[in-house]
Design a protein around this motif. Structure first.
Motif, PDB file in Angstrom:
ATOM      1  N   PHE A 346     -33.657 106.774  -5.787  1.00 32.49           N
ATOM      2  CA  PHE A 346     -33.715 106.466  -7.215  1.00 32.49           C
ATOM      3  C   PHE A 346     -35.067 106.875  -7.787  1.00 32.49           C
ATOM      4  O   PHE A 346     -35.169 107.461  -8.876  1.00 32.49           O
ATOM      5  CB  PHE A 346     -33.476 104.965  -7.402  1.00 32.49           C
ATOM      6  CG  PHE A 346     -33.021 104.577  -8.779  1.00 32.49           C
ATOM      7  CD1 PHE A 346     -32.619 105.511  -9.713  1.00 32.49           C
ATOM      8  CD2 PHE A 346     -32.983 103.230  -9.141  1.00 32.49           C
ATOM      9  CE1 PHE A 346     -32.186 105.137 -10.981  1.00 32.49           C
ATOM     10  CE2 PHE A 346     -32.557 102.840 -10.402  1.00 32.49           C
ATOM     11  CZ  PHE A 346     -32.165 103.804 -11.319  1.00 32.49           C
ATOM     12  N   ALA A 347     -36.135 106.572  -7.049  1.00 32.93           N
ATOM     13  CA  ALA A 347     -37.488 106.890  -7.520  1.00 32.93           C
ATOM     14  C   ALA A 347     -37.711 108.392  -7.641  1.00 32.93           C
ATOM     15  O   ALA A 347     -38.525 108.835  -8.457  1.00 32.93           O
ATOM     16  CB  ALA A 347     -38.513 106.282  -6.577  1.00 32.93           C
ATOM     17  N   HIS A 348     -37.007 109.186  -6.846  1.00 30.56           N
ATOM     18  CA  HIS A 348     -37.119 110.636  -6.951  1.00 30.56           C
ATOM     19  C   HIS A 348     -36.492 111.145  -8.244  1.00 30.56           C
ATOM     20  O   HIS A 348     -36.803 112.254  -8.688  1.00 30.56           O
ATOM     21  CB  HIS A 348     -36.444 111.301  -5.750  1.00 30.56           C
ATOM     22  CG  HIS A 348     -37.298 111.338  -4.525  1.00 30.56           C
ATOM     23  ND1 HIS A 348     -38.024 112.444  -4.150  1.00 30.56           N
ATOM     24  CD2 HIS A 348     -37.564 110.389  -3.585  1.00 30.56           C
ATOM     25  CE1 HIS A 348     -38.687 112.190  -3.034  1.00 30.56           C
ATOM     26  NE2 HIS A 348     -38.427 110.946  -2.668  1.00 30.56           N
ATOM     27  N   GLU A 349     -35.610 110.353  -8.852  1.00 28.39           N
ATOM     28  CA  GLU A 349     -34.927 110.769 -10.072  1.00 28.39           C
ATOM     29  C   GLU A 349     -35.594 110.246 -11.338  1.00 28.39           C
ATOM     30  O   GLU A 349     -35.381 110.779 -12.420  1.00 28.39           O
ATOM     31  CB  GLU A 349     -33.467 110.309 -10.049  1.00 28.39           C
ATOM     32  CG  GLU A 349     -32.654 110.958  -8.950  1.00 28.39           C
ATOM     33  CD  GLU A 349     -31.160 110.851  -9.199  1.00 28.39           C
ATOM     34  OE1 GLU A 349     -30.758 110.619 -10.353  1.00 28.39           O
ATOM     35  OE2 GLU A 349     -30.393 111.004  -8.235  1.00 28.39           O
ATOM     36  N   THR A 350     -36.390 109.192 -11.214  1.00 29.27           N
ATOM     37  CA  THR A 350     -37.036 108.621 -12.392  1.00 29.27           C
ATOM     38  C   THR A 350     -38.336 107.944 -11.964  1.00 29.27           C
ATOM     39  O   THR A 350     -38.625 107.841 -10.775  1.00 29.27           O
ATOM     40  CB  THR A 350     -36.104 107.621 -13.102  1.00 29.27           C
ATOM     41  OG1 THR A 350     -36.675 107.238 -14.353  1.00 29.27           O
ATOM     42  CG2 THR A 350     -35.846 106.391 -12.244  1.00 29.27           C
ATOM     43  N   SER A 351     -39.096 107.492 -12.931  1.00 32.19           N
ATOM     44  CA  SER A 351     -40.448 107.001 -12.634  1.00 32.19           C
ATOM     45  C   SER A 351     -40.475 105.505 -12.375  1.00 32.19           C
ATOM     46  O   SER A 351     -40.924 104.714 -13.204  1.00 32.19           O
ATOM     47  CB  SER A 351     -41.384 107.354 -13.787  1.00 32.19           C
ATOM     48  OG  SER A 351     -41.439 108.746 -13.950  1.00 32.19           O
ATOM     49  N   ILE A 352     -39.969 105.113 -11.209  1.00 31.09           N
ATOM     50  CA  ILE A 352     -40.013 103.715 -10.799  1.00 31.09           C
ATOM     51  C   ILE A 352     -40.492 103.659  -9.349  1.00 31.09           C
ATOM     52  O   ILE A 352     -40.620 104.686  -8.675  1.00 31.09           O
ATOM     53  CB  ILE A 352     -38.641 103.016 -10.957  1.00 31.09           C
ATOM     54  CG1 ILE A 352     -37.518 103.784 -10.246  1.00 31.09           C
ATOM     55  CG2 ILE A 352     -38.303 102.865 -12.425  1.00 31.09           C
ATOM     56  CD1 ILE A 352     -37.259 103.401  -8.846  1.00 31.09           C
ATOM     57  N   PHE A 353     -40.753 102.451  -8.887  1.00 32.62           N
ATOM     58  CA  PHE A 353     -41.196 102.258  -7.511  1.00 32.62           C
ATOM     59  C   PHE A 353     -40.252 101.303  -6.796  1.00 32.62           C
ATOM     60  O   PHE A 353     -39.718 100.368  -7.406  1.00 32.62           O
ATOM     61  CB  PHE A 353     -42.610 101.690  -7.471  1.00 32.62           C
ATOM     62  CG  PHE A 353     -43.654 102.642  -7.979  1.00 32.62           C
ATOM     63  CD1 PHE A 353     -44.026 103.747  -7.231  1.00 32.62           C
ATOM     64  CD2 PHE A 353     -44.258 102.433  -9.205  1.00 32.62           C
ATOM     65  CE1 PHE A 353     -44.990 104.632  -7.696  1.00 32.62           C
ATOM     66  CE2 PHE A 353     -45.219 103.301  -9.679  1.00 32.62           C
ATOM     67  CZ  PHE A 353     -45.586 104.408  -8.931  1.00 32.62           C
ATOM     68  N   PRO A 354     -40.060 101.500  -5.490  1.00 34.70           N
ATOM     69  CA  PRO A 354     -39.193 100.609  -4.725  1.00 34.70           C
ATOM     70  C   PRO A 354     -39.853  99.270  -4.438  1.00 34.70           C
ATOM     71  O   PRO A 354     -41.082  99.154  -4.446  1.00 34.70           O
ATOM     72  CB  PRO A 354     -38.939 101.384  -3.429  1.00 34.70           C
ATOM     73  CG  PRO A 354     -40.146 102.248  -3.278  1.00 34.70           C
ATOM     74  CD  PRO A 354     -40.574 102.608  -4.676  1.00 34.70           C
ATOM     75  N   SER A 355     -39.025  98.281  -4.156  1.00 38.43           N
ATOM     76  CA  SER A 355     -39.521  96.914  -3.948  1.00 38.43           C
ATOM     77  C   SER A 355     -39.484  96.479  -2.492  1.00 38.43           C
ATOM     78  O   SER A 355     -39.742  95.318  -2.196  1.00 38.43           O
ATOM     79  CB  SER A 355     -38.667  95.941  -4.768  1.00 38.43           C
ATOM     80  OG  SER A 355     -37.311  95.997  -4.340  1.00 38.43           O
ATOM     81  N   THR A 356     -39.169  97.374  -1.569  1.00 34.24           N
ATOM     82  CA  THR A 356     -39.074  96.985  -0.167  1.00 34.24           C
ATOM     83  C   THR A 356     -40.401  97.202   0.555  1.00 34.24           C
ATOM     84  O   THR A 356     -41.145  98.148   0.256  1.00 34.24           O
ATOM     85  CB  THR A 356     -37.979  97.767   0.572  1.00 34.24           C
ATOM     86  OG1 THR A 356     -38.368  99.152   0.660  1.00 34.24           O
ATOM     87  CG2 THR A 356     -36.647  97.653  -0.145  1.00 34.24           C
ATOM     88  N   THR A 357     -40.697  96.338   1.510  1.00 33.52           N
ATOM     89  CA  THR A 357     -41.916  96.496   2.295  1.00 33.52           C
ATOM     90  C   THR A 357     -41.860  97.750   3.156  1.00 33.52           C
ATOM     91  O   THR A 357     -42.895  98.354   3.454  1.00 33.52           O
ATOM     92  CB  THR A 357     -42.149  95.265   3.184  1.00 33.52           C
ATOM     93  OG1 THR A 357     -40.964  95.015   3.965  1.00 33.52           O
ATOM     94  CG2 THR A 357     -42.444  94.032   2.346  1.00 33.52           C
TER      95      THR A 357
END
Length: 434
Positions: A346-357
């Motif tokens: 998902f992050a590769h498609e838009t400007s967000i960051f993942p929430s997993t450690t």
């Protein structure tokens, strides 16, 4: 992304702009409710099969292919499962969620930012994922989980899905022109004021460094407790908060901020930065990329640095209603959508960051390509480890509006700082009761 306040659009659309704050349901008048007798945590353990519904917020059509791939992967992993994907428009989503909750028709997994989740938690309508899924405590970043923990309610009521935060951006050309070191930008309010004074003096008042008034995040970063521990009262009318406003009032009187910063004609600090009128702004991790479209000549001159104080955290997540008829599949689906692999895609498609450690070691987030935009992305990602939700979910749009009004009165000198804060707290508390 953070902060705020245009139309109720897709959270992704807002986060990829500057800073975002979701519109809130906290003031919608939902009180406590008796337990509905819905399935509890024990019912969440079982075979993953049957029909399960997933509701997202304004992801169609841009992210249709992505979501369909995620869902297809889940159905392949669990052959006995059929996922119904529901996507609601950005406009009116809060009202839609309220209507669904009132009618008992919330989907099995539903996209709820923390402020949307709070009134449903007060109604005892959401599943405590901490009790149902203890491993979540180590699999997701602490700040993301904390966003779904609410004063007065034991438990965690959502899986953090995607995250964002702010970083500082400085115009290195203006810094150099006015005798400042862009490699050593201000790291505190006092340093910011000092640098702003230098910019004013050497630019003849044509350029600003500071270009916005303070807000609740600034007070939180000064160590001011915004709310009581039980979440029932605002508490930001402290001497420390008054000192912050005093500092800004003195800076405003000295001409270190634009005159219209307190008016309706204020353009916003990112617009002033983009135009070259201001030498500093805060924004999300992708700001330099978007600036490349708005002002291509400025983008290469921008230097990022970490947010001053505790980085603000902006969270979107997935919650599960207690009355879901398929808790096992609902938990498995929420876990699947928010796992490290799917979040990274998902992050590769838009400007967000993942929430997993587990995402901490992903080089896409942790290593820069050497560009200033790449540096900003890495700075923002590293900041997530210490980022926190600094504006409490109880501070809805109405609350923030009246707080901003009182702050403006204090900065302009029409009211004393402590007096303005006392008034803001009293009126905000009244809104909580209404």
């Amino acid at each position: 992304m953070r902060h705020i306040r245009p139309l109720r659009r897709s959270p992704l659309a807002r986060w990829t702009a500057v800073a975002v704050a979701a519109v809130t349901l906290a003031g919608c008048g939902l009180g406590g409710a008796e337990d509905s007798g819905a399935p509890g945590p024990a019912a969440a353990h079982g075979e993953v099969k049957g029909k399960v519904s997933l509701q997202t917020w304004a992801l169609k059509p841009k992210f249709t292919a992505y979501m369909e791939k995620v869902i297809s992967g889940f159905e392949k992993k669990y052959p006995g499962v059929e996922v119904e994907w529901l996507d609601q428009p950005g406009e009116g989503y809060s009202e839609k969620v309220l209507s669904q909750s009132a009618g008992g028709t919330l989907p099995d997994v539903v996209n709820l930012p923390p402020d949307f989740a709070l009134p449903l938690v007060r109604q005892n309508l959401l599943l405590d994922i901490a009790a149902s899924d203890p491993a979540a405590a180590t699999d997701y970043v602490k700040g993301g989980l904390d966003a779904y923990r609410f004063p007065g309610h034991d438990g965690t009521y959502g899986y953090p899905w995607y995250l964002n935060t702010d970083v500082n951006y400085w115009n290195s050309e203006l810094f150099t022109t006015y005798g400042l070191d862009p490699k050593k930008p201000p790291a505190s309010l006092d340093e910011l004021v000092k640098a702003a004074r230098t910019v004013k003096a050497k630019s003849g008042g044509r350029t600003y460094l500071m270009s916005r008034k303070p807000n609740l995040i600034d007070l939180a970063n000064a160590g001011v407790p915004i709310m009581s521990a039980d979440g029932r009262h605002f508490t930001f009318n402290t001497p420390e908060a008054a000192a912050v406003l005093d500092t800004y009032r003195a800076a405003f009187k000295e001409g270190l901020l634009p005159k219209d910063v307190l008016t309706e004609t204020y353009a916003g600090n990112t617009k002033l930065f983009s135009s070259g009128t201001a030498a500093w702004t805060t924004a999300g991790a992708n700001y330099i990329t978007s600036l490349g479209t708005d002002n291509p000549s400025l983008a290469p001159k921008v230097v990022p640095s970490p947010a001053i104080g505790t980085p603000p955290l902006y969270v979107q997540g997935l919650s599960i209603p207690k009355n879901t008829r398929n808790p096992a599949a609902a938990l498995a689906l929420a876990r699947w959508v928010t796992n490290a692999e799917n979040q990274a895609a998902f992050a590769h498609e838009t400007s967000i960051f993942p929430s997993t450690t587990a995402s901490a070691s992903d080089p896409f987030f942790s290593k820069s390509d050497g560009s200033n935009a790449g540096d900003a992305k890495v700075l923002a990602f590293r900041s997530l480890a210490s980022a926190r939700v600094l504006e409490p979910v109880q501070a809805n749009d109405a609350v923030k509006t009246l707080i901003n009004q009182q702050i403006a009165l204090a900065i302009s000198g029409q009211s004393g700082s402590k007096e303005a804060l006392d008034t803001a707290v009293a009126r905000a508390d009244q809104l909580l009761k209404d």
